[in-house]
Every structure is written in structure tokens, then in C-alpha cells.
Design an enzyme around this catalytic site. Structure first.
Site, PDB file in Angstrom:
ATOM      1  N   LEU A 144     -23.413  33.507   6.126  1.00 33.82           N
ATOM      2  CA  LEU A 144     -23.631  34.872   5.869  1.00 33.82           C
ATOM      3  C   LEU A 144     -22.182  35.830   5.691  1.00 33.82           C
ATOM      4  O   LEU A 144     -22.531  36.969   5.823  1.00 33.82           O
ATOM      5  CB  LEU A 144     -24.574  35.639   6.647  1.00 33.82           C
ATOM      6  CG  LEU A 144     -25.919  35.197   6.753  1.00 33.82           C
ATOM      7  CD1 LEU A 144     -26.917  35.675   7.970  1.00 33.82           C
ATOM      8  CD2 LEU A 144     -26.759  35.001   5.563  1.00 33.82           C
ATOM      9  N   SER A 147     -17.370  35.952   9.291  1.00 35.30           N
ATOM     10  CA  SER A 147     -15.880  35.969   9.563  1.00 35.30           C
ATOM     11  C   SER A 147     -14.997  36.816   8.427  1.00 35.30           C
ATOM     12  O   SER A 147     -14.170  37.529   8.589  1.00 35.30           O
ATOM     13  CB  SER A 147     -15.335  34.593   9.672  1.00 35.30           C
ATOM     14  OG  SER A 147     -15.517  33.954   8.297  1.00 35.30           O
ATOM     15  N   GLU A 194      -9.089  35.622   6.814  1.00 33.86           N
ATOM     16  CA  GLU A 194     -10.330  34.621   6.352  1.00 33.86           C
ATOM     17  C   GLU A 194      -9.440  33.113   6.536  1.00 33.86           C
ATOM     18  O   GLU A 194     -10.142  32.258   6.967  1.00 33.86           O
ATOM     19  CB  GLU A 194     -10.734  34.615   5.252  1.00 33.86           C
ATOM     20  CG  GLU A 194     -12.205  35.335   4.873  1.00 33.86           C
ATOM     21  CD  GLU A 194     -13.370  34.425   5.499  1.00 33.86           C
ATOM     22  OE1 GLU A 194     -13.336  34.298   6.636  1.00 33.86           O
ATOM     23  OE2 GLU A 194     -14.060  33.797   4.528  1.00 33.86           O
ATOM     24  N   ASP A 205     -16.387  35.279  -0.173  1.00 33.83           N
ATOM     25  CA  ASP A 205     -16.725  36.273   1.054  1.00 33.83           C
ATOM     26  C   ASP A 205     -15.951  37.381   1.311  1.00 33.83           C
ATOM     27  O   ASP A 205     -16.553  38.563   1.147  1.00 33.83           O
ATOM     28  CB  ASP A 205     -16.970  35.288   2.276  1.00 33.83           C
ATOM     29  CG  ASP A 205     -17.973  34.182   2.282  1.00 33.83           C
ATOM     30  OD1 ASP A 205     -18.407  34.028   1.090  1.00 33.83           O
ATOM     31  OD2 ASP A 205     -18.129  33.526   3.541  1.00 33.83           O
TER      32      ASP A 205
END
Ligand code: PMV
Length: 397
Positions: A144, A147, A194, A205
Site C-alpha cells: 500500500l 514506505s 524510496e 508510489d
């Protein structure tokens, strides 16, 4: 360094359509989910930098003079365009923190990502004494984007504290957002974070965490969708552990074995993503119930396709059955093989239906939340507008 403390947040992400097919150059649609990570930054005058991550019971503190000895390795001439991350910079932080090479515990990587961002953003000026608490509504390791939400919050907070981006005015509003250029800077730095936590991320993300809304991702190219409605969903974590790597390899094997059968499935998933993009734009302009029916059918079609690819799981079948028995449509999101699923709620879905479904899913042993997708990206908050639970958590109590 700004002398005010502040709280900001960034959303997680779900893949609406296109997981696995995206590995073969097809479209994926990633969308912000309103389960958020919150960060509170407080300037201090105790000569220390303190980082607390209460979700993982991680609490670390450094003296400024220890950190000052490291700054030359992180000097950045241009804070708007960060230099590429070098493996030796991470190695240096590992040595400094006494962490063995190869230790990939997410808690440790989150601390390394903080140190990298802090040293790089402040190496040019004076290292400030501060206290940071990060708390998240997102489960970790569930696909989800937890991070990325962490990295986006950290990048935005440090850039804000260092006045690299402007201090958004919060006069008379509950939340404020940065302008496009500033979001771009936040996203670049978040991507560095990331990389430290994830190794080789696609960048989707952190882009969703920064801009929110929905993004189209195809062959490495990220395009924000122009108009995105906020949709209500149930997000379910089956808690069945899965490995993205193994599932992706399984699809590759099946494609190799049956190219004539699997290639059309991947093409069809691509068409589902395209259709979904158009329907989302239509809903944003002129919402009607018929659009929701199309979204539901697309969920059903794609869920079948993902089963054909071999990434289904009995826990996900159960999710689909339970929700369908109440007239709601679900699909897996992310890698599959367990992990998470999403269930679309129509605007007129009755509250009693939601209560009943949540109860049944929890009885299956799943974690389940009612939330929104199409959520806003990184935002600054007036503390008084936040829920008590969040305030308590980010106060580091
Ligand atoms: O690991 P997750 O659950 O965030 O999702 C992976 C998505 C895949 O399409 C299966 C893999 C990928 O790299 O895109």
C-alpha cells in the site's frame, strides 16, 4: 530553519487496475488511498536530532556534533535537483550507525533514509536540532505504499524546515498544499528515500504520495489523470503473506508456457485500465450510477483475469464472495496471492450494508477499513483539524 513545529501527511496507494500487466508494458492505474502517514516536526534547542517511529517502536537520537562530521559526504549544490544517490553514501551511514551491510530490516532502512535526507538537505547550511515523529494508518509490507508515504512526508518536512519549499499559509484553512514546482522537488527527494528503503522502485508510489489523485503508469512513464473523482472503497488486508517477486515470476512462467493464451489476457487488462481511466474522467465531470456499474464490471473482469494469470488466492476468493453476497464488487490490488483487495462502494451504498460487510470480513480474520481513493497528496495540516488519535500518536506519547 523554520522555528515553528508543523504536521503534514501523505497518502498510501492502491493499484486500481493493471497490476502484473504493467510488467509487460501495459497501463496500470495507481490511485491515492486515504489511509495516511502523518509526520510532526518540532524544532529543538537541545543539540540533538530525534526520530520516533511509534508504529515500529523505533526511537533514535543523535548529537548534532556526531552528525556534523558526516556532512561533507552529502553536500548538494542544488537542492532543487538532488544528485543521484551513491551506494557509498548509504554504506557510510551504515558504518556510522553500526548496521551490518545487507541488513534489510525496514525499520533500519527507514532510519537510513531519514539520515540521508536530513544530511543532504542541510549539509549546505547548519544542521538543525529537531524532533520528528512519524505515525501511519497504513499497514507495512502490504503493497500500500507505506514506505513511499514515509519518504514523501520526510522529504516535504525537511524541505519545509529548510525553507527549500515555501511555508504554506494555513490561515483559515484546515489543510494546505504546495505548488507544482515544490511538489516536483518533494517527489525527487522522496524518490531518493524510496530507493534506500525499496532498492529499485518504479517511482509510482512516491508520485501518488506527492500528488495524490490517480496516475497512469506505462513503460516507466508516469502521467497524472486529469480529473479524478473521490471514490469510496473498502480496503481489506487478508493478512496472507505473499512475495511480489515470486508472484511476478509465476506470471512470467505462465506467459512463457502459454503465450497465445496469456498475451490476450494482458491485452485485455490493458483495455480494462483504459476504459477505467475514461470512466473516472466521466464520473469526475458528470457522476451517474451507470458509471459505477461499469466500474463494478471492470473489477469483476479484471479479478477473473488476475486469477487466470495465477495470482489469485482462496482468501481473495472469499473476499469477493462475501462482498458480492451484499451486492458489492471486489478485486485484488497489488501483487495478489493474498495481500490486499479493494471493494467499490457506490455513493448510495447503505451504511447498514457497510457495517455488515465489515463485520463479516473481520470474522474471516481480515483487517478492513472504509476509506476513499483519489485522496489528496502531501498536505500540511492545522493540528486542531486532526483526529485526537492522530494528534496523540504524532505527539510521541
Ligand atoms: O508489491 P505490490 O503489491 O505493491 O504490487 C506489485 C505490482 C506488480 O505489478 C505485481 C509488480 C510491479 O512491479 O509492478
Amino acid at each position: 530553519m523554520a522555528d515553528q513545529s508543523f504536521i503534514l501527511s501523505a497518502p498510501g496507494k492502491v493499484i486500481l487496475h493493471g497490476e502484473h500487466a504493467v510488467v509487460y508494458g501495459k497501463i496500470a492505474i495507481a490511485i491515492g488511498v486515504n489511509l495516511r502517514t502523518f509526520l510532526r516536526l518540532q524544532p529543538c534547542d537541545n543539540g540533538k536530532v530525534t526520530l520516533s517511529l511509534p508504529n515500529t517502536d523505533t526511537h533514535v537520537s543523535w548529537n548534532l556534533h556526531e552528525l556534523e562530521s558526516l556532512t561533507s559526504a552529502y553536500y548538494q549544490n542544488d537542492l532543487v535537483n538532488p544528485l543521484p544517490l551513491l551506494p557509498e553514501q548509504i554504506e557510510k551511514l551504515r558504518q556510522f550507525s553500526g548496521i551490518p551491510a545487507g541488513d534489510a530490516d525496514t525499520r533500519i532502512l527507514a532510519v537510513l533514509a531519514f539520515l540521508y535526507l536530513y544530511l543532504s538537505i542541510f549539509a549546505k547550511s547548519r544542521l538543525p536540532s529537531l524532533k520528528i515523529v512519524v505515525w501511519s494508518e497504513l499497514p507495512t509490507g502490504a503493497g500500500l505504499g507505506s514506505s513511499a508515504a514515509y519518504s514523501v512526508c520526510m522529504a516535504a518536512a525537511l524541505l519545509n524546515a529548510g525553507s527549500v519549499i515555501s511555508h504554506c499559509p494555513l490561515d483559515g484553512v484546515e489543510t494546505a498544499r504546495w505548488n507544482e514546482n515544490e511538489l516536483d522537488i518533494i517527489n525527487k527527494w522522496a524518490f531518493q528515500g524510496e530507493k534506500i528503503i525499496h532498492g529499485n522502485p518504479s517511482g509510482v508510489d512516491n508520485a501518488v504520495g506527492t500528488w495524490g489523485g490517480a496516475l497512469k503508469y506505462k513503460a516507466g512513464e508516469i502521467t497524472p489523470l486529469k480529473r479524478v473523482p473521490v471514490l469510496r472503497i473498502l480496503l481489506t488486508n487478508t493478512k496472507v503473506p505473499r512475495s511480489t517477486k515470486i508472484l511476478v515470476a509465476g506470471v512470467r512462467d505462465r506467459l512463457k508456457k502459454f503465450p497465445g493464451i496469456i498475451n490476450p489476457v494482458l491485452d485485455s487488462i490493458d483495455a480494462v485500465s483504459c476504459k477505467c481511466e475514461h470512466v473516472l474522467e466521466e464520473i469526475a465531470e458528470h457522476p451517474s450510477l451507470s458509471h459505477y456499474c461499469v466500474l463494478e464490471e471492470l473489477f469483476d473482469i479484471n479479478q477473473q483475469h488476475l486469477n487466470v494469470l495465477g495470482v489469485g488466492h482462496p482468501s481473495l476468493d472469499r473476499l469477493c464472495q462475501v462482498t458480492l453476497s451484499h451486492g458489492l464488487h471486489s478485486k485484488l490490488t497489488g501483487a495478489g496471492g493474498g495481500g490486499c483487495g479493494i471493494t467499490l462502494l457506490r455513493p448510495d451504498t447503505d451504511a447498514s450494508v457497510i457495517v455488515a460487510v465489515l463485520q463479516e470480513l473481520r470474522d474471516c480474520g481480515y483487517d478492513c477499513w472504509e476509506t476513499n481513493i483519489g485522496a489528496p497528496g502531501v498536505s500540511l495540516h492545522v493540528p486542531s483539524a486532526l483526529r485526537e488519535e492522530i494528534l496523540h500518536a504524532v505527539s510521541g506519547l
